[in-house]
Scaffold this active site. Sequence first.
Site, short mmCIF file in Angstrom:
data_model
loop_
_atom_site.label_atom_id
_atom_site.label_comp_id
_atom_site.label_asym_id
_atom_site.label_seq_id
_atom_site.Cartn_x
_atom_site.Cartn_y
_atom_site.Cartn_z
N ASP A 153 0.81 -1.21 0.00
CA ASP A 153 0.00 0.00 0.00
C ASP A 153 0.85 1.27 0.00
O ASP A 153 2.08 1.21 -0.12
CB ASP A 153 -0.95 -0.04 1.20
N GLU A 198 -1.05 1.71 -5.17
CA GLU A 198 -0.81 3.13 -4.93
C GLU A 198 -1.98 3.99 -5.41
O GLU A 198 -1.83 5.20 -5.58
CB GLU A 198 0.54 3.57 -5.51
N TRP A 199 -3.14 3.35 -5.63
CA TRP A 199 -4.43 4.01 -5.86
C TRP A 199 -4.50 4.80 -7.16
O TRP A 199 -5.29 5.72 -7.30
CB TRP A 199 -4.83 4.93 -4.70
N GLY A 200 -3.66 4.48 -8.14
CA GLY A 200 -3.71 5.18 -9.41
C GLY A 200 -3.14 6.58 -9.37
O GLY A 200 -3.40 7.39 -10.26
N ILE A 201 -2.33 6.87 -8.36
CA ILE A 201 -1.78 8.23 -8.19
C ILE A 201 -0.93 8.65 -9.39
O ILE A 201 -1.06 9.75 -9.91
CB ILE A 201 -0.93 8.30 -6.90
N ASP A 202 -0.04 7.77 -9.83
CA ASP A 202 0.94 8.12 -10.87
C ASP A 202 0.75 7.25 -12.11
O ASP A 202 1.70 6.86 -12.75
CB ASP A 202 2.36 7.95 -10.30
N ASP A 220 -10.14 3.32 -3.15
CA ASP A 220 -10.83 2.14 -2.63
C ASP A 220 -12.27 2.05 -3.13
O ASP A 220 -12.97 3.06 -3.28
CB ASP A 220 -10.89 2.20 -1.10
#
Length: 657
Positions: A153, A198-202, A220
């Site tokens: 995470d 990493e939640w689609g950050i980059d 999420d």
Amino acid sequence: MTSLFAWSLILPAAVGTLHPRVQDGLARTPPMGWNTYNNYNCKPNESIVRSNAKALVDLGLASAGYHYVTVDCGWTVSERPEDGLLTWNETLFPGGFPALGQYIHDLGLLFGAYGDSGIKLCGSPPDNVGNLYHEEEDAKTYASWGVDALKYDNCFSDAETGYPNVNYAPSTSPHPRFVKMSNALAQTNRSILFQVCEWGIDFPALWAPSIGHTWRIGNDILPAWRSIFRTLNQAVPQTSFAGPGQWPDLDMLEVGNGVLTVPEEQTHFSLWAILKSPLTIGAALKDDKTSIDDESLAILKNTDVIGYNQDKLGVSASFRRRWADEGYEVWSGPLSGGRTVAALINWNDEARDLTLNLPDVGLQSAGILKNIWEGSTARDVKTSYTARVEAHGTILVELQDTVASGRYPTNKFASPNGQSTTFKSVYANTTSNKHTLTIHFSEPLSTPSNVTIATNAGGRQVFKVVPPSSEEVSLSIPLVAGSNNSITIRNAPSIGSIAIQSPRGTYHPSTEFTVSGSARKDSCGSGFCEPVGSRIRYISPNGTARAIVPATAGSKYIEIDYTNNDVAFDSAWDWGRNTRNLTVAINGGKPVRVETPLSGKHSELFGPGLGWWDTATMGVLTDGWKDGDNDIVIGNVGGEQGVESYGADFVGLTVYS
């Protein structure tokens, strides 16, 4: 779910590249398993994990392919012991992680653990130590415990801003931290599935496949129906990156958690499956208080749907069409054995009959159509298929023995009658006199033939002299938009089949449009905002782009090139949906709405144009066209009712006339 928006067809502007991936033999198909988080949050314990792991076996889920059992956040301690090694909370896991892993392995399952690229695990406080600055030693520890998968995470990770719990705009890319743990895992003597979270950050689709096996595409999932729409809109530009060893992760399943209706669970499971997301059960299967209900269990065990997810071809379904004012959309993709899977989602709050037009998924007919959730089979389906679908439910179909769109074999579509042959259920995407009809004869002509063609679209009959030795002949004919056209061919010898080709479109770039109100023209970097290189931005409810376009009368199919990278990060917890609105009005008529999903294939934080230079295309059928000049207005009528009042950026449009 309520929506403002009308229907549209999306055509990928560019095919995603399968980047170099980890070649360790893992995840050749999407991983399947169970995880503690969705039901137990960051409060797992040994009893919970053991009972649910056993239930995977006892309920037949392990036999169906669910093998990974993962302990999510909340399992470790607030401070490392004196030796600095990672350890478990002995109160919650008195038997210890090695023994827990052995128990899971003895069941024939795989042991998954959870870590974090920050100094603490997500879910702190109560504080749980993360893996940042301890990657090599922690990787060895995971391997020594018999861990088979690591979900990794992204909380408490940005040193430059003081390690906040969550940072959707970090000072640097999370990428290097995930690389570090990937390298550390590779140095162990154990094959460990690495799940980048990493939640689609980059935009990890561009780099995660080279270091791991799955990557979370966004924030999420919520225990709420609206989360399904938001997640699917974020998946649209990422489906082309899926393939053996690399899978976009739409997040864990809410099936069985009691928050969705049965039709909603079917939709959720269907789309996660055909988009090739990992299938990770997040419900309580069996503990001292809860058992999963039979209907949810049957959904999770559906062998057809699991088969689509695990199909050896490994190609994700893609977004094909959206009728948003009417509240439905279509996804489809290829399967092994020449099959096709298609899903039509009913977003409305009521049950109704809906029609899947086969050309929307690249087909004209199917010898066999299996309706999965209805449990029925149809044969010799031509051009369209209509079925009842519950509120928020999905028509999920498998199509076999198919014919590609635009092709009409005589033995399937025609009714010969003496010297005439009539083809029915002929589809046209637009109303035009310029559709190309090609007649394929069963054998070359031995003598000249004077062929007459008539359609139910009106107008005069078309005559064509066909010289001897011809195997085929082509000519222009009129057709109206829809699937109910008929074509009658007279005085022709034996016809094997016909083919229909849509008229060529005329492109009108955004540079031809004049702007008013808030709308502004803006250039893009070289090679972006294709094919124009520029766009019109800030299209608000009082900002428009206008052009005069020549065409003929009738309903016209148009394709809109747009950009949208308004990713729902903070807004994902509420009503963020990863969409922006545009409207198209013809000659002052009622605006047709287009609800655009994301188009960005680069990072919103660090990519070229911050992801706003990546073009996608959506198609929409529009009325009100006349012969001659037509006034087209691209706007954002009603946009103030959305999460974001600005519309998608407009690049250009194609008119098929």
